[in-house]
Design a protein around this motif. Sequence first.
Motif, PDB file in Angstrom:
ATOM      1  N   PHE A 132      10.432  23.900  24.319  1.00 51.85           N
ATOM      2  CA  PHE A 132       9.382  22.787  24.797  1.00 51.85           C
ATOM      3  C   PHE A 132       9.951  22.752  26.419  1.00 51.85           C
ATOM      4  CE2 PHE A 132       8.790  21.530  20.739  1.00 51.85           C
ATOM      5  CZ  PHE A 132       7.479  21.060  20.827  1.00 51.85           C
ATOM      6  N   VAL A 133      10.906  23.498  26.937  1.00 54.08           N
ATOM      7  CA  VAL A 133      11.203  23.380  28.286  1.00 54.08           C
ATOM      8  C   VAL A 133      10.998  24.971  28.789  1.00 54.08           C
ATOM      9  CG1 VAL A 133      12.935  23.297  30.096  1.00 54.08           C
ATOM     10  CG2 VAL A 133      12.924  21.479  28.158  1.00 54.08           C
ATOM     11  N   GLY A 134      11.710  25.956  28.199  1.00 53.57           N
ATOM     12  CA  GLY A 134      11.469  27.340  28.679  1.00 53.57           C
ATOM     13  C   GLY A 134      10.138  28.152  28.683  1.00 53.57           C
TER      14      GLY A 134
ATOM     15  N   VAL B 110      17.015  25.311  20.138  1.00 51.70           N
ATOM     16  CA  VAL B 110      15.700  26.238  19.962  1.00 51.70           C
ATOM     17  C   VAL B 110      14.530  25.566  20.418  1.00 51.70           C
ATOM     18  CG1 VAL B 110      14.172  27.205  18.295  1.00 51.70           C
ATOM     19  CG2 VAL B 110      16.611  27.504  17.882  1.00 51.70           C
ATOM     20  N   SER B 111      14.660  23.900  20.126  1.00 52.52           N
ATOM     21  CA  SER B 111      13.545  23.123  20.878  1.00 52.52           C
ATOM     22  C   SER B 111      13.605  23.208  22.204  1.00 52.52           C
ATOM     23  CB  SER B 111      13.675  21.657  20.115  1.00 52.52           C
ATOM     24  OG  SER B 111      13.439  21.832  18.892  1.00 52.52           O
TER      25      SER B 111
ATOM     26  N   SER C 124       4.208  18.965  19.263  1.00 54.20           N
ATOM     27  CA  SER C 124       5.152  17.917  19.782  1.00 54.20           C
ATOM     28  C   SER C 124       5.618  17.033  18.353  1.00 54.20           C
ATOM     29  CB  SER C 124       4.936  17.121  20.953  1.00 54.20           C
ATOM     30  OG  SER C 124       4.618  17.663  21.902  1.00 54.20           O
ATOM     31  N   THR C 125       4.724  16.684  17.715  1.00 53.08           N
ATOM     32  CA  THR C 125       4.629  15.962  16.398  1.00 53.08           C
ATOM     33  C   THR C 125       5.453  16.851  15.389  1.00 53.08           C
ATOM     34  OG1 THR C 125       2.781  14.682  17.061  1.00 53.08           O
ATOM     35  CG2 THR C 125       3.617  14.480  14.738  1.00 53.08           C
ATOM     36  N   GLY C 126       5.247  18.106  15.202  1.00 49.63           N
ATOM     37  CA  GLY C 126       5.787  18.766  14.368  1.00 49.63           C
ATOM     38  C   GLY C 126       7.233  18.986  14.491  1.00 49.63           C
ATOM     39  N   ASP C 127       7.600  19.240  15.887  1.00 45.77           N
ATOM     40  CA  ASP C 127       8.987  19.247  16.402  1.00 45.77           C
ATOM     41  C   ASP C 127       9.629  18.135  15.769  1.00 45.77           C
ATOM     42  OD1 ASP C 127      11.045  20.783  18.065  1.00 45.77           O
ATOM     43  OD2 ASP C 127      10.781  19.182  18.953  1.00 45.77           O
TER      44      ASP C 127
END
Length: 312
Positions: free
Chosen positions: A206-208, A201-202, A152-155
């Motif tokens: 993070f959802v898919g 993409v995120s 999460s931090t990297g994104d």
Amino acid sequence: MEARNQTAALQFCLLGLTDDPALQPLLFSLFLSMYLVTVLGNLLIVLAVSSDSHLHTPMYFFLCNLSLNDVCLSTSTIPKMLVNIQTRDQSISYAGCLYQVSFVLVFGGMENCLLAVMAYDRYVAICHPLRYAVIMSPHLCILLVVLSLLISTGDTLLHSLMVLRLSFCTRLEIPNFFCELPRILKLACSDTFLDNVLIYVSCCTFVGVPLSGIIFSYVRILSSVLRMSSSEGKQKAFSTCGSHLSVVFLFYGTGFGVYVSSILTDSPRKTAVASVMYSVVPQMLNPFIYSLRNRDMRSALRRLLGKIASLL
């Protein structure tokens, strides 16, 4: 250096949920109450799990992390809104807005990852009960939480760096009560194509991916439960999954509702009101869901409240 100073001096304006001054005291009271309930409810969950040795299991370890994450997610948006209402100043600095976006992305992404990890925990507990203690070792539990935070931090860092390269126009009004990344991109004067691609993409990541993992886990759980011959075993299996499923439906259901409302309505304010449903409501209701649907949690909370009452 001059361009950097001009960017640092930018001021965004959070328009909030309504322009009506008469409704501001009501909004302040409502959101203050929701924030206090969120913080107190989630901290009670953490204290109850920490103080009860019977709850020192992977399932409740992940629940503690989810509760702390919910407190952080709510704290990243609501206090600034309350300050703005109280001071009647809707401005937020460029740095403050960027920090708010970053915190929302970190804790929002963390929420998705934790829900997927909790689904995996239930899958191992029900489908591989004899190997549960071996598979869900303390080291693996800690590793899963740390990995969720790092991902999460990297994104978030990637999104933040992309925003830092943008230049902004003069009319910097955000029709919401907190800084939302898509709203900020709409205010940029420079090209945001790469930023929008990164958002898509995120979202898929993070959802898919977590949602697919949750669906896969519960398909396997359902298949395993239906093969059980004991009705008591089936009831126990469903009861251990009920709280988590309720939280999953609440979080993803409200998020999907906001996405649909943004498509169907042209009013940014209506979309802002809908965004309350995913950024505030799930975090407030999660403690009630786990305490009302989980017998062990109810018992732990009663013991904790009894200890607190005896000290007063």
